[in-house]
Write a protein that holds these residues in place. Structure first.
Motif, PDB file in Angstrom:
ATOM      1  N   ASP A   1      -0.632   1.392   4.076  1.00 65.36           N
ATOM      2  CA  ASP A   1      -1.157   1.759   2.766  1.00 65.36           C
ATOM      3  C   ASP A   1      -2.585   1.238   2.698  1.00 65.36           C
ATOM      4  O   ASP A   1      -3.045   0.536   3.604  1.00 65.36           O
ATOM      5  CB  ASP A   1      -0.298   1.139   1.654  1.00 65.36           C
TER       6      ASP A   1
ATOM      7  N   GLU B   1      -6.458  -0.789  -1.997  1.00 66.56           N
ATOM      8  CA  GLU B   1      -6.804  -0.292  -3.328  1.00 66.56           C
ATOM      9  C   GLU B   1      -5.601   0.356  -4.012  1.00 66.56           C
ATOM     10  O   GLU B   1      -5.415   0.212  -5.227  1.00 66.56           O
ATOM     11  CB  GLU B   1      -7.958   0.709  -3.239  1.00 66.56           C
ATOM     12  N   HIS B   2      -4.784   1.066  -3.253  1.00 70.20           N
ATOM     13  CA  HIS B   2      -3.590   1.686  -3.818  1.00 70.20           C
ATOM     14  C   HIS B   2      -2.566   0.632  -4.208  1.00 70.20           C
ATOM     15  O   HIS B   2      -1.961   0.697  -5.287  1.00 70.20           O
ATOM     16  CB  HIS B   2      -2.977   2.678  -2.824  1.00 70.20           C
TER      17      HIS B   2
ATOM     18  N   ASP C   1      -2.871   3.410  -8.303  1.00 73.72           N
ATOM     19  CA  ASP C   1      -3.507   4.715  -8.498  1.00 73.72           C
ATOM     20  C   ASP C   1      -3.250   5.596  -7.282  1.00 73.72           C
ATOM     21  O   ASP C   1      -3.710   5.303  -6.179  1.00 73.72           O
ATOM     22  CB  ASP C   1      -5.005   4.519  -8.715  1.00 73.72           C
ATOM     23  N   ALA C   2      -2.516   6.687  -7.486  1.00 73.75           N
ATOM     24  CA  ALA C   2      -2.164   7.584  -6.383  1.00 73.75           C
ATOM     25  C   ALA C   2      -3.401   8.162  -5.695  1.00 73.75           C
ATOM     26  O   ALA C   2      -3.355   8.502  -4.510  1.00 73.75           O
ATOM     27  CB  ALA C   2      -1.267   8.701  -6.882  1.00 73.75           C
TER      28      ALA C   2
ATOM     29  N   GLN D   1      -5.831   6.579  -4.760  1.00 72.53           N
ATOM     30  CA  GLN D   1      -6.287   5.577  -3.801  1.00 72.53           C
ATOM     31  C   GLN D   1      -5.363   5.454  -2.590  1.00 72.53           C
ATOM     32  O   GLN D   1      -5.612   4.658  -1.684  1.00 72.53           O
ATOM     33  CB  GLN D   1      -6.412   4.216  -4.483  1.00 72.53           C
ATOM     34  N   ALA D   2      -4.284   6.227  -2.585  1.00 73.17           N
ATOM     35  CA  ALA D   2      -3.309   6.169  -1.486  1.00 73.17           C
ATOM     36  C   ALA D   2      -3.773   7.031  -0.318  1.00 73.17           C
ATOM     37  O   ALA D   2      -4.505   8.005  -0.507  1.00 73.17           O
ATOM     38  CB  ALA D   2      -1.952   6.670  -1.975  1.00 73.17           C
TER      39      ALA D   2
ATOM     40  N   SER E   1       0.947   8.420   5.208  1.00 74.90           N
ATOM     41  CA  SER E   1       1.042   6.964   5.371  1.00 74.90           C
ATOM     42  C   SER E   1       1.862   6.544   6.586  1.00 74.90           C
ATOM     43  O   SER E   1       2.297   5.407   6.666  1.00 74.90           O
ATOM     44  CB  SER E   1       1.644   6.351   4.111  1.00 74.90           C
TER      45      SER E   1
END
Length: 105
Positions: free
Chosen positions: A46, A49-50, A55-56, A58-59, A63
Motif C-alpha cells: 500500500d 498516504e492511503h 483516501d482511496a 491515494q491507494a 496492490s
C-alpha cells in the motif's frame, strides 16, 4: 524456491526502483499477506498516504506484486483477472491467457 522474506524484498525493490521510483518512501510492504503459489509469491503493498488518510485516491491502482520462483522480474498481474487465476495460468503454462492451448484438452 524463494522464501517469503526473499519475495517481499524482491517486490519492495521492484516497487521502489522500477514501478514507483518517484515515491519510494511511500511504499509500505504487507509481508503477512504473502501467498505462495506454484508459480511464485504474491505480496500486497500500500502507499503510506492511503494508510494514513484512508483516501482511496491515494491507494495504488493495483496492490499485488507477483514474484516468480524462477528468478524473473517481479511484476503486476493483469487487473482483468483474479490473481489466483493468473497464478494458475502461469503455473500451467497457459499464459498468455489460454495460449498455448493445453494438449490434454
Amino acid at each position: 524456491m524463494l522464501s517469503r522474506d526473499e519475495a517481499v524484498a524482491a517486490a519492495s525493490e521492484y516497487l521502489k526502483k522500477k514501478a514507483y521510483p518517484e515515491k519510494p518512501d511511500s511504499v509500505v510492504m504487507l509481508p503477512e499477506t504473502g501467498i505462495n503459489y506454484a508459480y511464485g509469491w504474491t505480496v500486497r503493498f500500500d502507499f503510506k498516504e492511503h494508510i494514513e488518510t484512508g483516501d482511496a485516491a491515494q491507494a495504488p491502482f493495483t496492490s499485488v506484486v507477483v514474484v516468480p520462483h524462477d528468478g524473473t522480474d517481479p511484476h503486476f498481474s493483469p487487473t482483468y483477472l483474479p490473481v489466483d487465476h493468473y497464478m494458475e495460468l502461469q503455473a500451467s503454462g497457459e499464459w498468455p491467457h489460454g495460449w498455448p492451448p493445453r494438449k490434454d484438452r
